[in-house]
Design an enzyme around this catalytic site. Structure first.
Site, PDB file in Angstrom:
ATOM      1  N   GLY A 242       8.658  -2.089  -8.318  1.00 57.46           N
ATOM      2  CA  GLY A 242       7.994  -0.974  -8.996  1.00 57.46           C
ATOM      3  C   GLY A 242       8.809  -0.520 -10.187  1.00 57.46           C
ATOM      4  O   GLY A 242       9.625  -1.281 -10.726  1.00 57.46           O
ATOM      5  N   THR A 246      11.581   4.797  -9.990  1.00 59.05           N
ATOM      6  CA  THR A 246      11.367   4.825  -8.530  1.00 59.05           C
ATOM      7  C   THR A 246      12.487   4.055  -7.827  1.00 59.05           C
ATOM      8  O   THR A 246      12.971   4.473  -6.773  1.00 59.05           O
ATOM      9  CB  THR A 246       9.998   4.207  -8.153  1.00 59.05           C
ATOM     10  OG1 THR A 246       9.017   4.620  -9.089  1.00 59.05           O
ATOM     11  CG2 THR A 246       9.587   4.604  -6.763  1.00 59.05           C
ATOM     12  N   GLY A 247      12.896   2.947  -8.440  1.00 61.63           N
ATOM     13  CA  GLY A 247      13.978   2.142  -7.868  1.00 61.63           C
ATOM     14  C   GLY A 247      15.254   2.956  -7.706  1.00 61.63           C
ATOM     15  O   GLY A 247      15.982   2.809  -6.713  1.00 61.63           O
ATOM     16  N   GLU A 264      13.013  -4.962  -7.568  1.00 61.70           N
ATOM     17  CA  GLU A 264      12.387  -5.689  -8.684  1.00 61.70           C
ATOM     18  C   GLU A 264      11.752  -4.630  -9.572  1.00 61.70           C
ATOM     19  O   GLU A 264      10.736  -4.037  -9.203  1.00 61.70           O
ATOM     20  CB  GLU A 264      11.322  -6.656  -8.153  1.00 61.70           C
ATOM     21  CG  GLU A 264      11.865  -7.759  -7.271  1.00 61.70           C
ATOM     22  CD  GLU A 264      12.692  -8.777  -8.031  1.00 61.70           C
ATOM     23  OE1 GLU A 264      12.534  -8.870  -9.262  1.00 61.70           O
ATOM     24  OE2 GLU A 264      13.510  -9.467  -7.403  1.00 61.70           O
ATOM     25  N   CYS A 298       5.484  -6.884 -15.449  1.00 59.18           N
ATOM     26  CA  CYS A 298       6.911  -6.556 -15.622  1.00 59.18           C
ATOM     27  C   CYS A 298       7.601  -7.532 -16.554  1.00 59.18           C
ATOM     28  O   CYS A 298       8.496  -7.153 -17.299  1.00 59.18           O
ATOM     29  CB  CYS A 298       7.587  -6.561 -14.263  1.00 59.18           C
ATOM     30  SG  CYS A 298       7.283  -8.077 -13.344  1.00 59.18           S
TER      31      CYS A 298
HETATM   32  P1  NAD Z   1       5.749   2.596  -8.907  1.00 61.17           P
HETATM   33  O1  NAD Z   1       7.234   2.654  -8.927  1.00 61.17           O
HETATM   34  O2  NAD Z   1       5.005   3.792  -9.339  1.00 61.17           O
HETATM   35  O3  NAD Z   1       5.201   2.280  -7.438  1.00 61.17           O
HETATM   36  C1  NAD Z   1       5.543   1.089  -6.737  1.00 61.17           C
HETATM   37  C2  NAD Z   1       5.362   1.339  -5.260  1.00 61.17           C
HETATM   38  O4  NAD Z   1       6.327   2.312  -4.842  1.00 61.17           O
HETATM   39  C3  NAD Z   1       3.992   1.915  -4.882  1.00 61.17           C
HETATM   40  O5  NAD Z   1       3.599   1.390  -3.631  1.00 61.17           O
HETATM   41  C4  NAD Z   1       4.287   3.398  -4.774  1.00 61.17           C
HETATM   42  O6  NAD Z   1       3.375   4.080  -3.946  1.00 61.17           O
HETATM   43  C5  NAD Z   1       5.688   3.389  -4.181  1.00 61.17           C
HETATM   44  N1  NAD Z   1       6.504   4.583  -4.434  1.00 61.17           N
HETATM   45  C6  NAD Z   1       6.413   5.455  -5.447  1.00 61.17           C
HETATM   46  N2  NAD Z   1       7.350   6.420  -5.320  1.00 61.17           N
HETATM   47  C7  NAD Z   1       8.055   6.141  -4.205  1.00 61.17           C
HETATM   48  C8  NAD Z   1       9.165   6.752  -3.538  1.00 61.17           C
HETATM   49  N3  NAD Z   1       9.732   7.863  -4.006  1.00 61.17           N
HETATM   50  N4  NAD Z   1       9.647   6.166  -2.416  1.00 61.17           N
HETATM   51  C9  NAD Z   1       9.094   5.035  -1.949  1.00 61.17           C
HETATM   52  N5  NAD Z   1       8.038   4.415  -2.522  1.00 61.17           N
HETATM   53  C10 NAD Z   1       7.530   4.953  -3.639  1.00 61.17           C
HETATM   54  O7  NAD Z   1       5.346   1.314  -9.752  1.00 61.17           O
HETATM   55  P2  NAD Z   1       3.872   0.812 -10.100  1.00 61.17           P
HETATM   56  O8  NAD Z   1       3.297   1.713 -11.130  1.00 61.17           O
HETATM   57  O9  NAD Z   1       3.106   0.569  -8.842  1.00 61.17           O
HETATM   58  O10 NAD Z   1       4.175  -0.611 -10.724  1.00 61.17           O
HETATM   59  C11 NAD Z   1       4.507  -0.818 -12.050  1.00 61.17           C
HETATM   60  C12 NAD Z   1       6.002  -0.996 -12.205  1.00 61.17           C
HETATM   61  O11 NAD Z   1       6.444  -2.073 -11.380  1.00 61.17           O
HETATM   62  C13 NAD Z   1       6.421  -1.375 -13.611  1.00 61.17           C
HETATM   63  O12 NAD Z   1       7.576  -0.665 -13.964  1.00 61.17           O
HETATM   64  C14 NAD Z   1       6.727  -2.861 -13.503  1.00 61.17           C
HETATM   65  O13 NAD Z   1       7.623  -3.349 -14.470  1.00 61.17           O
HETATM   66  C15 NAD Z   1       7.274  -2.950 -12.118  1.00 61.17           C
HETATM   67  N6  NAD Z   1       7.143  -4.298 -11.601  1.00 61.17           N
HETATM   68  C16 NAD Z   1       8.273  -5.062 -11.496  1.00 61.17           C
HETATM   69  C17 NAD Z   1       8.173  -6.372 -11.043  1.00 61.17           C
HETATM   70  C18 NAD Z   1       9.384  -7.248 -10.925  1.00 61.17           C
HETATM   71  O14 NAD Z   1       9.271  -8.270 -10.272  1.00 61.17           O
HETATM   72  N7  NAD Z   1      10.507  -6.911 -11.518  1.00 61.17           N
HETATM   73  C19 NAD Z   1       6.931  -6.887 -10.693  1.00 61.17           C
HETATM   74  C20 NAD Z   1       5.801  -6.074 -10.801  1.00 61.17           C
HETATM   75  C21 NAD Z   1       5.923  -4.776 -11.255  1.00 61.17           C
END
Ligand code: NAD
Length: 513
Positions: A242, A246-247, A264, A298
């Site tokens: 994500g 968030t990470g 990731e 991403c």
């Molecule tokens: P996001 O961080 O908003 O959410 C990802 C997941 O995390 C969702 O299931 C969400 O509900 C959950 N989440 C949100 N806040 C949380 C918390 N505090 N604790 C635990 N879980 C939580 O990301 P998104 O909008 O779903 O995805 C887009 C992002 O993901 C972009 O930044 C993209 O670059 C990244 N991404 C990275 C890769 C990679 O392989 N590096 C692949 C795909 C997407």
């Protein structure tokens, strides 16, 4: 009831999506639900989804814990069973690829052609890890003193998998398939925008014979359900994909329990076009790599660094090819780009476009919010290409996650490398040149987990995926993607039986007692 059709498939809407706990599809214990709308037809409710309560989440984790700790169904020890189930899952996904692709197209907005290859790519991941489940080889080392030390590879335990919406099947498969191959159990929280795609995966796993409780799925907001899951004391490993922000939160939560994590995260990926590049090849790769899934990727090329001598030629052709993309109904086979995932994402992308214009960057392709016909019904945004962008500006530094490309001219190889590396991210990079020595020289200097030479955004399952810097920690895919889900245990064996051991004697005089 509304029905939607594609080819021989018809889906009755809205679809009911339940929690998946202990092998059963169950409602929320608190009776709470949320809905998912179609991003291409926002008046259409696609799914009514059961939202997990804390009790549901605890039950899911407890069951995953019990199956793992008690080796129920011989899940941890019987790797032949795991191989069969993973292969069967891949087979089911392939057999049902078109129907499942329809689900992805509906809720993600991914055009059908891409959605079909997305399902097949997820099947490849299950197949690849099926082939590794009986190869969890350890090591044995005969030591200098004649004794033996053994290194066993063991499953890490209960895995919390938290996945995003942008590639809903593959991102999940890269966590679930290696975790299962290793003998772990899983509690998965999919993104709330793509619950139906998640359902396709656990239904395929169940159909393939997955024992009850090995994979459990909870839906709900990241800030509550996701957050409680990653900090749960009974979880051993957190695998997250994500946003970088968030990470960072997840890392903090995991720190309390010193949990292992795999992250990731985001990217701001450069495509470097040198003066000797095949411009047509570079343009096609940039359009494919930068605008697939409407730029919601991403690893997307979002910065094009181009040598000043080929700048004009590249930009005019890039504009031409980007303009030719068909934007529209995801269920139409002719569509190249569908809508963005949500209102929030649309607003975010449009705000960056507005920023770029207000900052005075040259607009080489003026796109943006589309209107009229189907466009009025969804979050459709056409590509925007900014030229001569300041590499230090927000447009060139921040992840936009939409069809927006920033072109930055450079004069020297060194300057191109510096611009490419001067961001907080380090996920991917592309190099376009006919000079193999330069390609490898530059590739070595780029801070990125994946560097493509004369290509973009291909992700072989046999390779790896992961980021440098703030793009993540750890690697998915390939052999390294399996290692993430394994602990290494050392077992030291004394083979001498002697009461007079040099390492004892050196430290303590116990041989004199
Ligand atoms: P996001 O961080 O908003 O959410 C990802 C997941 O995390 C969702 O299931 C969400 O509900 C959950 N989440 C949100 N806040 C949380 C918390 N505090 N604790 C635990 N879980 C939580 O990301 P998104 O909008 O779903 O995805 C887009 C992002 O993901 C972009 O930044 C993209 O670059 C990244 N991404 C990275 C890769 C990679 O392989 N590096 C692949 C795909 C997407």
């Amino acid at each position: 009831m509304v029905s939607v059709s594609y080819g021989k498939y018809t889906v009755e809407l809205p679809v009911r999506v339940k929690l998946f706990i202990d092998g059963e599809e169950v409602p929320s214990s608190r009776g709470r639900t949320f809905t998912r709308e179609n991003p291409a037809h926002i008046d259409q409710t696609l799914a009514i989804v059961e939202e997990a309560s804390i009790d549901d989440l605890n039950r899911a984790v407890d069951i995953a814990r019990e199956v793992f700790d008690k080796d129920k169904y011989s899940w941890v020890t019987n790797y032949r069973q795991r191989i069969r189930i993973l292969y069967k899952t891949a087979e089911i996904l392939r057999e049902e690829a078109e129907r499942i692709a329809m689900t992805v197209a509906l809720e993600n907005g991914m055009p059908m052609r891409q959605a079909k290859s997305h399902v097949l790519a997820a099947a490849d991941v299950f197949e690849f890890y099926a082939g590794l489940a009986d190869k969890l080889y350890g090591e044995s080392i005969v030591l200098n003193n004649g004794n033996v030390t053994l290194l066993f590879k063991e499953p890490v335990g209960v895995v919390a998998a938290v996945s995003p919406w942008n590639f809903p099947l593959t991102q999940a498969a890269r966590k679930i398939a290696p975790a299962l191959a290793a003998g772990c159990t899983v509690v998965w929280k999919p993104a709330s925008y793509t619950p139906m795609s998640a359902m396709e995966i656990y239904r395929a796993l169940a159909k393939a014979g997955l024992p009850k409780g090995v994979v459990n799925v909870v839906y709900g907001p990241g800030a509550t359900v996701g957050n409680e899951l990653v900090k749960h004391p009974k979880v051993d490993y957190v695998s997250f994909t994500g946003e970088t922000t968030t990470g960072k939160l997840i890392m903090q939560q995991a720190a309390a329990g010193i949990k292992r994590i795999g992250l990731e995260l985001g990217g701001k990926n450069p495509g470097l076009v040198f003066e000797d590049a095949n411009i047509e090849e570079a343009v096609r790769a940039i359009v494919f790599g930068g605008l697939r899934n409407a730029g919601q990727a991403c690893g997307a090329i979002s910065r094009v660094l181009v040598h000043e001598s080929v700048h004009d030629k590249l930009v005019s052709r890039l504009v031409e090819v980007s303009k030719s993309l068909v934007i529209g109904e995801p269920l139409d086979d002719n569509t190249d780009m569908g809508p963005l995932i949500s209102k929030a994402q649309e607003e975010k992308v449009l705000s960056y476009i507005q920023f770029g214009k207000e900052a005075g960057f040259k607009v080489a392709l003026d796109g943006g919010k589309l209107s009229g016909g189907i466009y009025d019904k969804g979050y459709f945004v056409s590509p925007v290409i900014f030229d001569n962008v300041d590499p230090k500006s927000r447009l060139a530094q921040e992840e936009i996650f939409g069809p927006v490309i920033a072109v930055i001219p450079f004069r020297t190889e060194q300057e191109a490398i510096e611009i490419a590396n001067n961001v907080i991210y380090g996920l991917t990079a592309s190099i376009f040149t006919k000079d193999p020595a330069r390609a490898l020289r530059v590739a070595r200097k780029l801070q990125a987990g994946t560097v493509w030479i004369n290509d973009a955004y291909t992700q072989p399952v046999e390779g790896i995926w992961g980021g440098y810097k703030q793009s993540g920690i750890g690697r998915e895919l390939g052999l390294y993607g399996l290692e993430e889900f394994l602990e290494i245990k050392q077992v030291y064996v004394d083979t001498t039986g002697s009461l007079d051991r040099p390492h004892w004697r050196t430290v303590m005089k116990i041989d004199k007692l």
